[in-house]
Write an enzyme that holds these catalytic residues in place. Structure first.
Site, PDB file in Angstrom:
ATOM      1  N   LYS A  22      -4.509 -17.406   0.615  1.00  0.00           N
ATOM      2  CA  LYS A  22      -4.318 -16.158   1.372  1.00  0.00           C
ATOM      3  C   LYS A  22      -5.516 -15.236   1.208  1.00  0.00           C
ATOM      4  CE  LYS A  22      -1.683 -12.640  -0.453  1.00  0.00           C
ATOM      5  NZ  LYS A  22      -2.393 -11.356  -0.516  1.00  0.00           N
ATOM      6  N   ASN A  23      -5.927 -15.032  -0.055  1.00  0.00           N
ATOM      7  CA  ASN A  23      -6.938 -14.003  -0.307  1.00  0.00           C
ATOM      8  C   ASN A  23      -8.353 -14.456   0.064  1.00  0.00           C
ATOM      9  OD1 ASN A  23      -4.974 -12.273  -1.024  1.00  0.00           O
ATOM     10  ND2 ASN A  23      -5.210 -12.536  -3.239  1.00  0.00           N
ATOM     11  N   ARG A  93      -2.318  -3.756   3.619  1.00  0.00           N
ATOM     12  CA  ARG A  93      -3.382  -3.057   2.915  1.00  0.00           C
ATOM     13  C   ARG A  93      -4.711  -3.803   3.038  1.00  0.00           C
ATOM     14  NH1 ARG A  93      -5.760  -0.146  -1.555  1.00  0.00           N
ATOM     15  NH2 ARG A  93      -7.402  -1.584  -2.114  1.00  0.00           N
ATOM     16  N   CYS A 117       1.279  -3.540  -0.396  1.00  0.00           N
ATOM     17  CA  CYS A 117       2.151  -3.774  -1.563  1.00  0.00           C
ATOM     18  C   CYS A 117       2.489  -2.494  -2.321  1.00  0.00           C
ATOM     19  CB  CYS A 117       1.381  -4.546  -2.585  1.00  0.00           C
ATOM     20  SG  CYS A 117       1.480  -6.252  -2.607  1.00  0.00           S
ATOM     21  N   ARG A 122      -3.183   2.500  -5.186  1.00  0.00           N
ATOM     22  CA  ARG A 122      -4.268   1.574  -4.812  1.00  0.00           C
ATOM     23  C   ARG A 122      -5.300   2.325  -3.988  1.00  0.00           C
ATOM     24  NH1 ARG A 122      -2.006  -4.161  -3.137  1.00  0.00           N
ATOM     25  NH2 ARG A 122      -4.093  -4.777  -3.740  1.00  0.00           N
ATOM     26  N   PRO A 123      -6.174   3.074  -4.667  1.00  0.00           N
ATOM     27  CA  PRO A 123      -7.132   3.902  -3.952  1.00  0.00           C
ATOM     28  C   PRO A 123      -8.232   3.083  -3.276  1.00  0.00           C
ATOM     29  CG  PRO A 123      -7.498   4.025  -6.335  1.00  0.00           C
ATOM     30  CD  PRO A 123      -6.325   3.122  -6.122  1.00  0.00           C
ATOM     31  N   ASP A 125     -11.452   4.520  -3.144  1.00  0.00           N
ATOM     32  CA  ASP A 125     -12.644   5.313  -3.463  1.00  0.00           C
ATOM     33  C   ASP A 125     -13.907   4.462  -3.611  1.00  0.00           C
ATOM     34  OD1 ASP A 125     -11.051   4.411  -5.691  1.00  0.00           O
ATOM     35  OD2 ASP A 125     -12.519   5.350  -6.998  1.00  0.00           O
ATOM     36  N   ASP A 305      -2.152 -11.993 -10.525  1.00  0.00           N
ATOM     37  CA  ASP A 305      -1.157 -12.522  -9.580  1.00  0.00           C
ATOM     38  C   ASP A 305      -0.265 -13.610 -10.196  1.00  0.00           C
ATOM     39  OD1 ASP A 305      -2.164 -11.072  -7.107  1.00  0.00           O
ATOM     40  OD2 ASP A 305      -3.953 -12.074  -7.832  1.00  0.00           O
ATOM     41  N   ILE A 327      -4.614  -4.755 -14.707  1.00  0.00           N
ATOM     42  CA  ILE A 327      -5.240  -4.466 -13.400  1.00  0.00           C
ATOM     43  C   ILE A 327      -4.453  -3.406 -12.614  1.00  0.00           C
ATOM     44  CG2 ILE A 327      -6.122  -5.496 -11.242  1.00  0.00           C
ATOM     45  CD1 ILE A 327      -7.505  -6.711 -13.670  1.00  0.00           C
ATOM     46  N   ARG A 398       5.166 -13.105   2.581  1.00  0.00           N
ATOM     47  CA  ARG A 398       3.796 -12.586   2.749  1.00  0.00           C
ATOM     48  C   ARG A 398       2.778 -13.495   2.060  1.00  0.00           C
ATOM     49  NH1 ARG A 398       3.000  -7.235   0.120  1.00  0.00           N
ATOM     50  NH2 ARG A 398       0.881  -7.763   0.708  1.00  0.00           N
TER      51      ARG A 398
HETATM   52  N1  EPU Z   1      -9.386   0.060  -7.200  1.00  0.00           N
HETATM   53  C1  EPU Z   1      -9.784   1.353  -7.212  1.00  0.00           C
HETATM   54  N2  EPU Z   1     -10.490   1.831  -6.148  1.00  0.00           N
HETATM   55  C2  EPU Z   1     -10.815   1.044  -5.083  1.00  0.00           C
HETATM   56  C3  EPU Z   1     -10.422  -0.305  -5.080  1.00  0.00           C
HETATM   57  C4  EPU Z   1      -9.696  -0.777  -6.167  1.00  0.00           C
HETATM   58  O1  EPU Z   1      -9.496   2.085  -8.162  1.00  0.00           O
HETATM   59  O2  EPU Z   1     -11.471   1.548  -4.149  1.00  0.00           O
HETATM   60  C5  EPU Z   1      -8.605  -0.449  -8.336  1.00  0.00           C
HETATM   61  C6  EPU Z   1      -7.237  -0.979  -7.911  1.00  0.00           C
HETATM   62  O3  EPU Z   1      -6.303   0.068  -7.765  1.00  0.00           O
HETATM   63  C7  EPU Z   1      -6.896  -1.930  -9.032  1.00  0.00           C
HETATM   64  C8  EPU Z   1      -8.272  -2.476  -9.438  1.00  0.00           C
HETATM   65  O4  EPU Z   1      -9.242  -1.589  -8.878  1.00  0.00           O
HETATM   66  O5  EPU Z   1      -6.349  -1.222 -10.105  1.00  0.00           O
HETATM   67  C9  EPU Z   1      -8.576  -3.855  -8.964  1.00  0.00           C
HETATM   68  O6  EPU Z   1      -8.314  -3.932  -7.603  1.00  0.00           O
HETATM   69  P1  EPU Z   1      -9.117  -4.858  -6.606  1.00  0.00           P
HETATM   70  O7  EPU Z   1      -9.826  -3.985  -5.642  1.00  0.00           O
HETATM   71  O8  EPU Z   1      -9.911  -5.879  -7.347  1.00  0.00           O
HETATM   72  O9  EPU Z   1      -7.927  -5.564  -5.897  1.00  0.00           O
HETATM   73  P2  EPU Z   1      -7.845  -5.877  -4.402  1.00  0.00           P
HETATM   74  O10 EPU Z   1      -9.176  -6.326  -3.930  1.00  0.00           O
HETATM   75  O11 EPU Z   1      -7.170  -4.793  -3.672  1.00  0.00           O
HETATM   76  C10 EPU Z   1      -7.352  -8.424  -4.605  1.00  0.00           C
HETATM   77  C11 EPU Z   1      -6.245  -9.295  -4.121  1.00  0.00           C
HETATM   78  C12 EPU Z   1      -5.003  -9.011  -4.963  1.00  0.00           C
HETATM   79  C13 EPU Z   1      -5.336  -9.339  -6.406  1.00  0.00           C
HETATM   80  C14 EPU Z   1      -6.527  -8.481  -6.851  1.00  0.00           C
HETATM   81  C15 EPU Z   1      -6.980  -8.786  -8.253  1.00  0.00           C
HETATM   82  C16 EPU Z   1      -6.724  -9.498  -1.774  1.00  0.00           C
HETATM   83  C17 EPU Z   1      -6.346  -9.191  -0.378  1.00  0.00           C
HETATM   84  N3  EPU Z   1      -5.976  -8.968  -2.721  1.00  0.00           N
HETATM   85  O12 EPU Z   1      -6.870  -7.098  -4.431  1.00  0.00           O
HETATM   86  O13 EPU Z   1      -4.009  -9.865  -4.504  1.00  0.00           O
HETATM   87  O14 EPU Z   1      -4.220  -9.049  -7.196  1.00  0.00           O
HETATM   88  O15 EPU Z   1      -7.635  -8.695  -5.966  1.00  0.00           O
HETATM   89  O16 EPU Z   1      -7.403 -10.099  -8.350  1.00  0.00           O
HETATM   90  O17 EPU Z   1      -7.668 -10.247  -2.017  1.00  0.00           O
HETATM   91  C18 EPU Z   1      -1.829 -10.529  -4.016  1.00  0.00           C
HETATM   92  O18 EPU Z   1      -2.310 -11.510  -3.429  1.00  0.00           O
HETATM   93  O19 EPU Z   1      -0.611 -10.437  -4.310  1.00  0.00           O
HETATM   94  C19 EPU Z   1      -2.724  -9.444  -4.399  1.00  0.00           C
HETATM   95  C20 EPU Z   1      -2.288  -8.207  -4.653  1.00  0.00           C
END
Ligand code: EPU
Length: 420
Positions: A22-23, A93, A117, A122-123, A125, A305, A327, A398
């Protein structure tokens, strides 16, 4: 609304094939926006999140042709306005992954605040700072963000913390920027390496993907091409936990075991009996499980995950295990539901829980709070004595394609029921 009815207590046996990730699929699909040419993508999982992203592209004017259940041809030449449709974006998201390619192509995007989710704050920034470094101005309006740039320009950007999707978004934007971009403290998940390889095969110049420093020399154009989505490492790990918890012998095929080195190490310590092949994992019945602490970590650490399925496994292991989710702060919202089924787990704070095992689980009615907790509850219900009802299974759908059909192939007693 549908729910799963699960009769627990039957040992599972047989073969289960892993779908495309998926990711990875979400990012590869988003990257098709970088070109007017056609991209043929194979091994796309037929799951809700991916279908929503394809709908977003269609609504924006892309041609999305279904070739077979897991193959699509996508041509984004018809996208003329970089405005993301509000209703769909609120559903997903991960629609933030479109930001990078749209900015690279149009220099402008209007995006409603993203949904997705419920796993804590989940900012975005880091995306905003990263785009600003590439010369993008961002205005936050009441209902949406307005991104604008006359010309994307390469720059050095240091991530304040590892972020998978922000790394991918900046990587895609920098591909068509003028000059060189250096991303420091970038995420190094296998999905990012896969994305970079695919973009390089189509004319991009990206070095270092899979490490914490990625260097991107901007190019003028990206072509179309063909791509097969990599196997889903989360499915692979989830099926391994399922096998360890309630399997007689489960053979997990079409996977990439090398993407899960830390989880395998931990499962060996726990006493799970398994063998790894090149693209196959065989998990045997594992009656003597020992409690082992877990700390989730960015790749190559133990992926967040898989934390919820691991916690279910720990309910069957002897001793105390500390589960430390580093995380996200909202990823232990399923603990009370496991306790309702008979588990003995103490929540210490939003990031930590202590599991006391082994505990006998009993069927109950529970609701899945998010994708990964949802599948963990399914595993718990398969382990439990009696009948369980898992509600809000949209969350499970999902992330896992037709999971009820695939689990039934292993002998699971699981039915998808319409709401009565
Ligand atoms: N974060 C910030 N600011 C940002 C972006 C992220 O503070 O602008 C924080 C997040 O809130 C979190 C941390 O950084 O606490 C890590 O988040 P990350 O950005 O790495 O996660 P993501 O890219 O949103 C992807 C996967 C997630 C998986 C995480 C960690 C996708 C679409 N989603 O999320 O997958 O858990 O990496 O490996 O690739 C899932 O598939 O169930 C899922 C949530």
């Amino acid at each position: 609304m549908e729910h799963f009815q699960i009769e627990g207590g039957t040992l599972l046996e047989g073969e289960i094939s892993v779908n495309g990730a998926k990711n990875s699929a979400l990012k590869i699909i988003a990257s098709t926006v970088l070109t007017n040419e056609t991209c043929r993508i194979e091994n796309i999982p037929a799951i809700a999140d991916v279908l929503v992203l394809l709908d977003i592209l269609k609504e924006m004017g892309a041609e999305v042709k279904l070739i077979d259940r897991h193959t699509y041809e996508i041509t984004c030449a018809g996208i003329s306005e970089p405005n993301l449709p509000e209703l769909l974006v609120r559903k997903l998201r991960a629609s933030v992954v479109l930001l990078g390619p749209l900015l690279a192509r149009f220099g402008e995007v209007k995006m409603p605040h993203p949904g997705g989710c419920v796993i804590g704050e989940r900012p975005i920034d880091i995306f905003l700072d990263g785009f600003a470094a590439l010369g993008v101005s961002v205005k936050e309006e009441e209902t949406h963000y307005h991104f604008h740039s006359n010309k994307l320009t390469g720059a050095t950007f240091v991530f304040p913390r590892v972020s998978v999707t922000a790394t991918e978004a900046l990587l895609m934007a920098a591909t068509l920027a003028e000059g060189t971009t250096t991303l420091k403290f970038a995420a190094c998940e296998p999905e990012i390496e896969d994305l970079a390889e695919w973009l390089n095969a189509r004319g991009a110049k990206i070095r270092g993907a899979g490490t914490h420093t990625i260097i991107i020399e901007g190019v003028k154009t990206i072509t179309g091409g063909e791509k097969r989505i990599m196997p889903d490492r989360i499915e692979t790990g989830t099926f391994a936990m399922l096998g360890a918890a309630i399997g007689r012998k489960i053979v997990i095929t079409n996977c990439e075991p090398s993407h899960l080195e830390v989880p395998w190490k931990l499962l060996r310590q726990v006493g799970v009996r398994f063998e790894l092949g090149r693209d196959v994992v065989t998990v045997h019945q594992s009656p003597h499980l020992q409690a082992v602490n877990l700390v989730t970590h960015e790749y190559p650490g133990f992926i967040t995950d898989l934390q919820a399925p691991y916690t279910v496994l720990m309910t069957q292991a002897k001793g105390l295990s500390l589960i430390h989710e580093t995380i996200y702060e909202g990823r232990l919202f399923y603990i009370d539901k496991l306790n309702k089924m008979g588990a003995r787990i103490i929540m210490c704070d939003p990031h930590r829980a202590v599991v006391l095992g082994p505990a006998k689980l009993y069927g109950a009615t529970v609701e899945s709070p998010d994708i990964r907790a949802g599948i963990a509850l399914v595993i718990a219900a398969l382990l439990a004595e009696g009948t369980s009802r898992i509600e809000n299974i949209y969350q499970v759908d999902r992330g896992y394609e037709a999971i009820d059909d695939r689990l039934r192939q292993l002998g699971a007693k699981i039915e998808r029921m319409k709401e009565s």
